[in-house]
Design a protein around this motif. Structure first.
Motif, PDB file in Angstrom:
ATOM      1  N   ASN A  17      -5.287  -1.590  25.275  1.00  0.00           N
ATOM      2  CA  ASN A  17      -5.000  -1.847  23.975  1.00  0.00           C
ATOM      3  C   ASN A  17      -5.406  -0.642  23.152  1.00  0.00           C
ATOM      4  O   ASN A  17      -6.260  -0.505  22.763  1.00  0.00           O
ATOM      5  CB  ASN A  17      -5.432  -2.939  23.394  1.00  0.00           C
ATOM      6  N   CYS A  18      -4.278   0.520  23.075  1.00  0.00           N
ATOM      7  CA  CYS A  18      -4.648   1.689  22.269  1.00  0.00           C
ATOM      8  C   CYS A  18      -4.430   1.719  20.739  1.00  0.00           C
ATOM      9  O   CYS A  18      -4.378   2.568  20.103  1.00  0.00           O
ATOM     10  CB  CYS A  18      -3.718   2.951  23.211  1.00  0.00           C
ATOM     11  N   PHE A  19      -4.318   0.336  20.417  1.00  0.00           N
ATOM     12  CA  PHE A  19      -4.234   0.003  18.854  1.00  0.00           C
ATOM     13  C   PHE A  19      -5.861   0.062  18.422  1.00  0.00           C
ATOM     14  O   PHE A  19      -6.246   0.293  17.583  1.00  0.00           O
ATOM     15  CB  PHE A  19      -3.797  -1.293  18.510  1.00  0.00           C
ATOM     16  N   THR A  22      -9.226   4.531  22.854  1.00  0.00           N
ATOM     17  CA  THR A  22      -8.570   5.850  23.067  1.00  0.00           C
ATOM     18  C   THR A  22      -8.920   6.331  24.285  1.00  0.00           C
ATOM     19  O   THR A  22      -9.990   6.135  24.700  1.00  0.00           O
ATOM     20  CB  THR A  22      -9.028   6.874  22.017  1.00  0.00           C
ATOM     21  N   LEU A  47      -0.820   1.823  29.069  1.00  0.00           N
ATOM     22  CA  LEU A  47      -1.426   2.192  27.756  1.00  0.00           C
ATOM     23  C   LEU A  47      -0.520   1.492  26.922  1.00  0.00           C
ATOM     24  O   LEU A  47       0.718   1.685  26.749  1.00  0.00           O
ATOM     25  CB  LEU A  47      -1.933   3.660  27.264  1.00  0.00           C
ATOM     26  N   LYS A  49       0.443   1.364  22.874  1.00  0.00           N
ATOM     27  CA  LYS A  49       0.362   2.025  21.770  1.00  0.00           C
ATOM     28  C   LYS A  49       1.225   1.702  20.767  1.00  0.00           C
ATOM     29  O   LYS A  49       2.165   1.038  20.893  1.00  0.00           O
ATOM     30  CB  LYS A  49       0.475   3.657  22.183  1.00  0.00           C
ATOM     31  N   SER A  51       3.926   2.313  17.873  1.00  0.00           N
ATOM     32  CA  SER A  51       5.066   2.977  17.935  1.00  0.00           C
ATOM     33  C   SER A  51       5.838   2.936  16.288  1.00  0.00           C
ATOM     34  O   SER A  51       5.695   1.916  15.658  1.00  0.00           O
ATOM     35  CB  SER A  51       6.138   2.441  18.833  1.00  0.00           C
ATOM     36  N   CYS A  56       5.725  -1.588  19.778  1.00  0.00           N
ATOM     37  CA  CYS A  56       4.537  -1.144  20.440  1.00  0.00           C
ATOM     38  C   CYS A  56       5.280  -0.017  21.447  1.00  0.00           C
ATOM     39  O   CYS A  56       6.633   0.154  21.780  1.00  0.00           O
ATOM     40  CB  CYS A  56       3.664  -2.006  21.161  1.00  0.00           C
ATOM     41  N   GLU A  57       4.373   0.756  22.282  1.00  0.00           N
ATOM     42  CA  GLU A  57       4.938   1.900  22.794  1.00  0.00           C
ATOM     43  C   GLU A  57       4.307   1.492  24.421  1.00  0.00           C
ATOM     44  O   GLU A  57       3.041   1.272  24.387  1.00  0.00           O
ATOM     45  CB  GLU A  57       4.652   3.206  22.559  1.00  0.00           C
ATOM     46  N   ASP A  59       3.035   3.348  27.729  1.00  0.00           N
ATOM     47  CA  ASP A  59       3.070   4.700  28.456  1.00  0.00           C
ATOM     48  C   ASP A  59       2.237   4.549  29.679  1.00  0.00           C
ATOM     49  O   ASP A  59       1.052   3.990  29.563  1.00  0.00           O
ATOM     50  CB  ASP A  59       1.788   5.432  27.481  1.00  0.00           C
TER      51      ASP A  59
END
Length: 283
Positions: A17-19, A22, A47, A49, A51, A56-57, A59
């Motif tokens: 969860n890149c919310f 990192t 990942l 992320k 957006s 969300c994105e 990756d």
């Protein structure tokens, strides 16, 4: 690094969860966590992320560290994660990928997502866009010499390149030998995912897949979509109804709506466990 291990019919990834997190070196992290002996064990790293163009994105990275464009089983798990872990609070969501924005319908049971229907977009059949080297504009049941043997392939892109080969018996296929030969064949400038397919009846096919960068996997969502499209083009299945694609990890329902020229994939998504792993030593 906190993570969640998830899978779509056995196609498993480590999700971050890149919310909240990192990831400094995703390629190295993907190689490390994917190792089934010294890491967590997965087909790769995904990942999730923020957006600016979607909810969300996604990756994604294959187990060899290479970046992937799209994964049908992976995006269903992204949708489940986004809902179950509170990133979104709705049953129709959008996810940005390297292959464009995908739209997903969630089936929620007891507060958790159980099934996801994905609009996978339009199949690409033009050879140079897939890409596959060919004198033909489209590659449908065309011969290809692989290690001195002629195979007949149909090439389809669902955001990533696929070569579909029909066989009478895929259970005894030496995929570890033939898979890399297809993946690295000069006809495929960006390498290729290869689906070896056995037709069961006009509504059902069975497949095994060799994914570029990952080897044989239990399932491949974009591959199942490509197989359904190829099976309609080659007249193996009824093109007016969904096709059941049987993979090693389970079944997917694929429907190519030819009026819209859109492919829809429906299948399950499951959470295995949550955890935390030290990746600070990876540079």
């Amino acid at each position: 690094m906190k993570f969640t291990k998830m899978h779509g019919i056995g196609n498993d990834y480590v999700y971050v969860n890149c919310f909240e997190e990192t990831v400094e070196n995703p390629s190295a992290v993907a190689r490390y966590v994917s190792d089934r002996h010294f890491g967590i064990g997965s087909d790769g790293l995904i990942l999730i992320k923020p957006s600016k163009i979607a909810d969300c994105e996604m990756d994604m990275y294959n187990l060899d560290g290479s970046q992937g464009a799209m994964c049908g089983n992976g995006i269903r798990c992204v949708a489940k994660y986004a809902y179950d872990y509170g990133i979104v609070n709705k049953e129709h969501i959008s996810v940005a990928t390297k292959s464009g924005i995908k739209y997903l319908d969630l089936t929620v049971e007891n507060g958790k997502v159980s099934q996801v229907k994905v609009n996978m977009g339009s199949p690409i059949l033009t050879a140079r866009q897939i890409p596959v080297v060919s004198e033909k504009e489209e590659v449908i049941n065309e011969p290809l010499d692989v290690n001195g043997k002629i195979y007949y392939i149909t090439a389809v892109s669902m955001g990533n390149p696929h070569a579909i080969v029909y066989m009478d018996d895929i259970d005894h296929l030496d995929i570890e030998k033939i898979g890399p030969a297809f993946e690295n064949h000069v006809a495929f400038p960006d390498r290729v995912n290869t689906e070896f397919v056995e037709v069961i009846d006009e509504h059902t096919v069975k497949m095994r897949v060799w994914e570029r960068g990952s080897g044989e996997t239990l399932a491949c969502g974009t591959g199942a979509c490509a197989v359904a499209v190829a099976s309609v083009l080659n007249g193996h299945v009824d093109g007016d109804s969904p096709v059941t694609v049987k993979l090693l990890g389970g079944d997917l329902q694929i429907f190519w709506n030819r009026q819209e020229n859109l492919v829809y994939m429906t299948g399950p998504a499951a959470t295995v466990f949550d955890g935390e792993i030290d990746v600070s030593f990876l540079k």
